[in-house]
Design a protein around this motif. Structure first.
Motif, mmCIF file in Angstrom:
data_model
loop_
_atom_site.group_PDB
_atom_site.id
_atom_site.type_symbol
_atom_site.label_atom_id
_atom_site.label_comp_id
_atom_site.label_asym_id
_atom_site.label_seq_id
_atom_site.Cartn_x
_atom_site.Cartn_y
_atom_site.Cartn_z
ATOM 1 N N ARG A 28 0.840 -1.208 0.000
ATOM 2 C CA ARG A 28 0.000 0.000 0.000
ATOM 3 C C ARG A 28 0.872 1.253 0.000
ATOM 4 N NH1 ARG A 28 -2.553 -3.400 3.384
ATOM 5 N NH2 ARG A 28 -1.861 -2.345 5.272
ATOM 6 N N GLU A 29 1.950 1.248 0.789
ATOM 7 C CA GLU A 29 2.858 2.405 0.815
ATOM 8 C C GLU A 29 3.475 2.659 -0.557
ATOM 9 O OE1 GLU A 29 5.857 2.059 3.885
ATOM 10 O OE2 GLU A 29 4.347 1.398 5.340
ATOM 11 N N LEU A 30 3.791 1.594 -1.282
ATOM 12 C CA LEU A 30 4.371 1.725 -2.619
ATOM 13 C C LEU A 30 3.315 2.056 -3.674
ATOM 14 C CD1 LEU A 30 6.785 -1.357 -2.521
ATOM 15 C CD2 LEU A 30 7.443 1.068 -2.451
ATOM 16 N N GLU A 31 2.052 2.079 -3.255
ATOM 17 C CA GLU A 31 0.904 2.364 -4.120
ATOM 18 C C GLU A 31 0.792 1.381 -5.281
ATOM 19 O OE1 GLU A 31 1.027 6.539 -5.113
ATOM 20 O OE2 GLU A 31 0.723 7.121 -3.024
ATOM 21 N N LEU A 32 1.128 0.113 -5.002
ATOM 22 C CA LEU A 32 0.937 -0.938 -5.992
ATOM 23 C C LEU A 32 -0.534 -1.341 -5.990
ATOM 24 C CD1 LEU A 32 4.134 -3.026 -5.189
ATOM 25 C CD2 LEU A 32 3.705 -1.727 -7.281
#
Length: 177
Positions: A28-32
């Motif tokens: 989620r942090e990497l916005e995958l």
């Protein structure tokens, strides 16, 4: 410590939602844009019902999960089985549970039960350690692509789990062409 490998049932959905959600925080942090990263309880239940979802329990608690897909995510590229939604609860990471579950699925499920010589999974280059981890485990990229959704380059990886059978089937396919 007791360990148990088994197929998940819908009664496991709440714990699987927790394991998956917590394990996918970096995703989620990497916005995958990976469906498992934000899966709600209904999506987790659907995954259990529509696919073969496996878990590793340690002392009666589910600590890791992985799914053998029964849908057509990679059928345009390969007929090999596709595994997805691999997660180890963060409080249990570093204890070898992920390695044990993945090895069990590769050998007991893919090689012995399904009876095929190789398995596939997908991952993103953007993730700082997944691609190298899978490569260390013997996975090789068989297709790289960018879906244009912001995830950047993705890799479809394959691992041969039965080299003799893989060579036999590869030879049979070449002879048929």
């Amino acid at each position: 410590m007791s360990e148990l490998f088994r197929q998940a049932g819908v009664e496991d959905a709440e714990r699987l939602r927790e394991v998956t959600y917590e394990a996918y925080s970096l995703i989620r942090e990497l916005e995958l844009k990976w469906p498992a990263a934000n899966a709600d309880l209904d999506q987790i239940r659907d995954n259990i019902i529509q696919n073969e979802c496996y878990v590793l329990e340690a002392d009666g608690t589910i600590v890791a999960t992985i799914t053998l897909s029964k849908t057509d995510e990679v059928k345009a590229i390969t007929d090999l089985p596709f595994i997805k939604w691999f997660a180890v609860h963060p409080s249990e990471q570093g204890k070898g549970y992920g390695d044990k579950l993945l090895t069990w699925v590769e050998n007991t499920i893919i090689r012995d039960k399904v009876g095929v010589p190789a398995v596939t999974l997908g991952t993103a280059e953007k993730h700082p350690w997944l691609l190298p981890m899978y490569q260390r485990r013997g996975y090789e990229s068989i297709r790289s692509f960018d879906a244009g959704n912001g995830d950047g380059p993705m890799h479809l990886l394959r691992k041969i789990v039965d080299s003799v059978k893989f060579e036999q089937t590869s030879g049979e396919q070449a002879a048929a062409n």
